[in-house]
Design a protein around this motif. Structure first.
Motif, PDB file in Angstrom:
ATOM      1  N   GLU A   1      43.264  49.741  41.424  1.00  0.00           N
ATOM      2  CA  GLU A   1      43.760  49.318  40.124  1.00  0.00           C
ATOM      3  C   GLU A   1      45.111  48.619  40.259  1.00  0.00           C
ATOM      4  N   LEU A   2      45.931  49.110  41.166  1.00  0.00           N
ATOM      5  CA  LEU A   2      47.224  48.471  41.372  1.00  0.00           C
ATOM      6  C   LEU A   2      47.050  47.079  41.959  1.00  0.00           C
ATOM      7  N   VAL A   3      46.101  46.913  42.866  1.00  0.00           N
ATOM      8  CA  VAL A   3      45.800  45.579  43.400  1.00  0.00           C
ATOM      9  C   VAL A   3      45.384  44.646  42.271  1.00  0.00           C
ATOM     10  N   GLU A   4      44.537  45.141  41.374  1.00  0.00           N
ATOM     11  CA  GLU A   4      44.085  44.307  40.257  1.00  0.00           C
ATOM     12  C   GLU A   4      45.236  43.993  39.313  1.00  0.00           C
TER      13      GLU A   4
ATOM     14  N   ALA B   1      56.480  54.081  34.012  1.00  0.00           N
ATOM     15  CA  ALA B   1      56.018  54.417  32.661  1.00  0.00           C
ATOM     16  C   ALA B   1      56.777  53.633  31.603  1.00  0.00           C
ATOM     17  N   LEU B   2      58.098  53.521  31.762  1.00  0.00           N
ATOM     18  CA  LEU B   2      58.909  52.756  30.808  1.00  0.00           C
ATOM     19  C   LEU B   2      58.477  51.295  30.756  1.00  0.00           C
ATOM     20  N   LEU B   3      58.273  50.682  31.914  1.00  0.00           N
ATOM     21  CA  LEU B   3      57.891  49.277  31.969  1.00  0.00           C
ATOM     22  C   LEU B   3      56.479  49.069  31.430  1.00  0.00           C
ATOM     23  N   THR B   4      55.570  49.971  31.762  1.00  0.00           N
ATOM     24  CA  THR B   4      54.200  49.840  31.285  1.00  0.00           C
ATOM     25  C   THR B   4      54.136  50.043  29.781  1.00  0.00           C
ATOM     26  N   ARG B   5      54.911  50.968  29.270  1.00  0.00           N
ATOM     27  CA  ARG B   5      54.972  51.190  27.821  1.00  0.00           C
ATOM     28  C   ARG B   5      55.458  49.929  27.108  1.00  0.00           C
TER      29      ARG B   5
ATOM     30  N   VAL C   1      50.244  59.168  38.110  1.00  0.00           N
ATOM     31  CA  VAL C   1      50.105  57.847  38.719  1.00  0.00           C
ATOM     32  C   VAL C   1      48.863  57.147  38.180  1.00  0.00           C
ATOM     33  N   ALA C   2      47.755  57.871  38.103  1.00  0.00           N
ATOM     34  CA  ALA C   2      46.508  57.281  37.616  1.00  0.00           C
ATOM     35  C   ALA C   2      46.638  56.863  36.159  1.00  0.00           C
ATOM     36  N   MET C   3      47.288  57.691  35.330  1.00  0.00           N
ATOM     37  CA  MET C   3      47.474  57.358  33.922  1.00  0.00           C
ATOM     38  C   MET C   3      48.279  56.085  33.756  1.00  0.00           C
ATOM     39  N   ILE C   4      49.380  55.964  34.501  1.00  0.00           N
ATOM     40  CA  ILE C   4      50.223  54.773  34.387  1.00  0.00           C
ATOM     41  C   ILE C   4      49.482  53.538  34.892  1.00  0.00           C
ATOM     42  N   ALA C   5      48.790  53.675  36.015  1.00  0.00           N
ATOM     43  CA  ALA C   5      48.060  52.529  36.566  1.00  0.00           C
ATOM     44  C   ALA C   5      46.975  52.061  35.615  1.00  0.00           C
ATOM     45  N   ASN C   6      46.246  53.003  35.005  1.00  0.00           N
ATOM     46  CA  ASN C   6      45.217  52.631  34.031  1.00  0.00           C
ATOM     47  C   ASN C   6      45.826  51.927  32.823  1.00  0.00           C
ATOM     48  N   ALA C   7      46.951  52.461  32.334  1.00  0.00           N
ATOM     49  CA  ALA C   7      47.612  51.860  31.177  1.00  0.00           C
ATOM     50  C   ALA C   7      48.140  50.466  31.506  1.00  0.00           C
TER      51      ALA C   7
ATOM     52  N   LEU D   1      46.979  48.354  33.804  1.00  0.00           N
ATOM     53  CA  LEU D   1      45.855  47.432  33.926  1.00  0.00           C
ATOM     54  C   LEU D   1      45.254  47.115  32.562  1.00  0.00           C
ATOM     55  N   GLY D   2      45.114  48.133  31.713  1.00  0.00           N
ATOM     56  CA  GLY D   2      44.568  47.899  30.382  1.00  0.00           C
ATOM     57  C   GLY D   2      45.451  47.014  29.533  1.00  0.00           C
ATOM     58  N   SER D   3      46.749  47.231  29.580  1.00  0.00           N
ATOM     59  CA  SER D   3      47.684  46.421  28.780  1.00  0.00           C
ATOM     60  C   SER D   3      47.683  44.969  29.239  1.00  0.00           C
ATOM     61  N   LEU D   4      47.617  44.762  30.541  1.00  0.00           N
ATOM     62  CA  LEU D   4      47.552  43.391  31.059  1.00  0.00           C
ATOM     63  C   LEU D   4      46.264  42.705  30.611  1.00  0.00           C
ATOM     64  N   GLY D   5      45.164  43.435  30.635  1.00  0.00           N
ATOM     65  CA  GLY D   5      43.906  42.855  30.199  1.00  0.00           C
ATOM     66  C   GLY D   5      43.918  42.479  28.732  1.00  0.00           C
ATOM     67  N   LEU D   6      44.490  43.330  27.884  1.00  0.00           N
ATOM     68  CA  LEU D   6      44.563  43.040  26.454  1.00  0.00           C
ATOM     69  C   LEU D   6      45.515  41.887  26.172  1.00  0.00           C
ATOM     70  N   PHE D   7      46.621  41.848  26.903  1.00  0.00           N
ATOM     71  CA  PHE D   7      47.558  40.730  26.740  1.00  0.00           C
ATOM     72  C   PHE D   7      46.859  39.413  27.065  1.00  0.00           C
ATOM     73  N   GLU D   8      46.180  39.378  28.201  1.00  0.00           N
ATOM     74  CA  GLU D   8      45.515  38.143  28.627  1.00  0.00           C
ATOM     75  C   GLU D   8      44.428  37.735  27.638  1.00  0.00           C
ATOM     76  N   LEU D   9      43.680  38.713  27.137  1.00  0.00           N
ATOM     77  CA  LEU D   9      42.614  38.408  26.181  1.00  0.00           C
ATOM     78  C   LEU D   9      43.172  37.746  24.929  1.00  0.00           C
ATOM     79  N   ALA D  10      44.194  38.367  24.326  1.00  0.00           N
ATOM     80  CA  ALA D  10      44.761  37.817  23.098  1.00  0.00           C
ATOM     81  C   ALA D  10      45.436  36.470  23.352  1.00  0.00           C
ATOM     82  N   TYR D  11      46.130  36.353  24.467  1.00  0.00           N
ATOM     83  CA  TYR D  11      46.799  35.095  24.822  1.00  0.00           C
ATOM     84  C   TYR D  11      45.775  33.960  24.906  1.00  0.00           C
ATOM     85  N   ASN D  12      44.662  34.219  25.575  1.00  0.00           N
ATOM     86  CA  ASN D  12      43.646  33.173  25.749  1.00  0.00           C
ATOM     87  C   ASN D  12      42.911  32.861  24.453  1.00  0.00           C
TER      88      ASN D  12
END
Length: 224
Positions: A11-14, A76-80, A189-195, A197-208
């Motif tokens: 997930e971190l690679v992605e 966590a702060l940055l991902t939030r 670690v897993a919770m932050i990584a999932n969040a 990745l999910g936030s990046l995916g939602l950002f990209e979706l709305a941006y596009n």
């Protein structure tokens, strides 16, 4: 990543790939005249969106770095903050999608709030209520608010972000040890990584989606 399961490493690679994609697409300028319409709305919307992608790239890049170092409070702060960015660009997409329900003045007021809104000056445009934006995104993508709340538990000086990360009591001996890595942090670690990745995916979706809708929006407006 030390101590993290392979799933989180993948997930971190992605997430790194997302962050790199953001960096490769950072805009340098928006030219109002090149949009070819009298309305300021497209220019305001794009200026807000492009400032958000710059902020998001910085947050994502450093969140990945923090996760690699296992600096979990920082991650966590940055991902939030990145989740908040995703909610704001999602709000921009919603405004664009529902533009026909707003008067030109109402549309202008909404976009100005997203572009220059602040809580500091009560007589100026007021910033959007970020939790309301997150809750609206959660209606379309259930789980967003729960993920944000989990990040907040670590980002705030609550148990999960303070004693839960940096201390380990030994009740029989009436001792408490302090340091990093005293407890099993795989779940955090897993919770932050999932969040992340999910936030990046939602950002990209709305941006596009904004990019896809922009030609139709411009065609509806009075040309210069």
């Amino acid at each position: 990543m030390k101590g993290a399961p392979n799933m989180v490493s993948a997930e971190l690679v992605e997430a790194r790939e997302f962050a790199n994609r953001l960096r490769e697409n950072l805009p340098a300028r928006i030219d109002a005249a090149a949009l070819g319409v009298w309305s300021k709305a497209p220019f305001q919307l794009l200026c807000a969106r492009e400032a958000l992608i710059w902020r998001s790239e910085e947050l994502a890049r450093n969140a990945c770095d923090a996760l690699e170092r296992e600096d979990l409070s920082v991650a966590a702060l940055l991902t939030r903050a990145l989740t908040e960015n995703a909610a704001l660009v999602w709000k921009l997409w919603e405004i664009l999608d529902a533009r026909h329900t707003h008067s030109p003045q109402d549309l202008n007021d909404l976009l100005i709030r997203l572009l220059v809104g602040s809580r500091k000056w009560p007589d100026g445009p007021q910033a959007m209520q970020i939790l309301s934006c997150i809750d609206r995104m959660d209606k379309a993508v259930p789980g967003v608010r729960a993920s944000y709340d989990s990040l907040s538990e670590v980002a705030h000086p609550n148990w999960s972000g303070v004693a839960g990360l940096y201390s380990k009591p030994d009740p029989p001996r009436y001792l408490t040890d302090f340091g990093r890595g005293l407890r099993d942090t795989k779940g955090t670690v897993a919770m932050i990584a999932n969040a992340l990745l999910g936030s990046l995916g939602l950002f990209e979706l709305a941006y596009n989606r904004i990019s896809e809708a922009m030609p139709e929006f411009l065609a509806e407006l009075e040309p210069i």
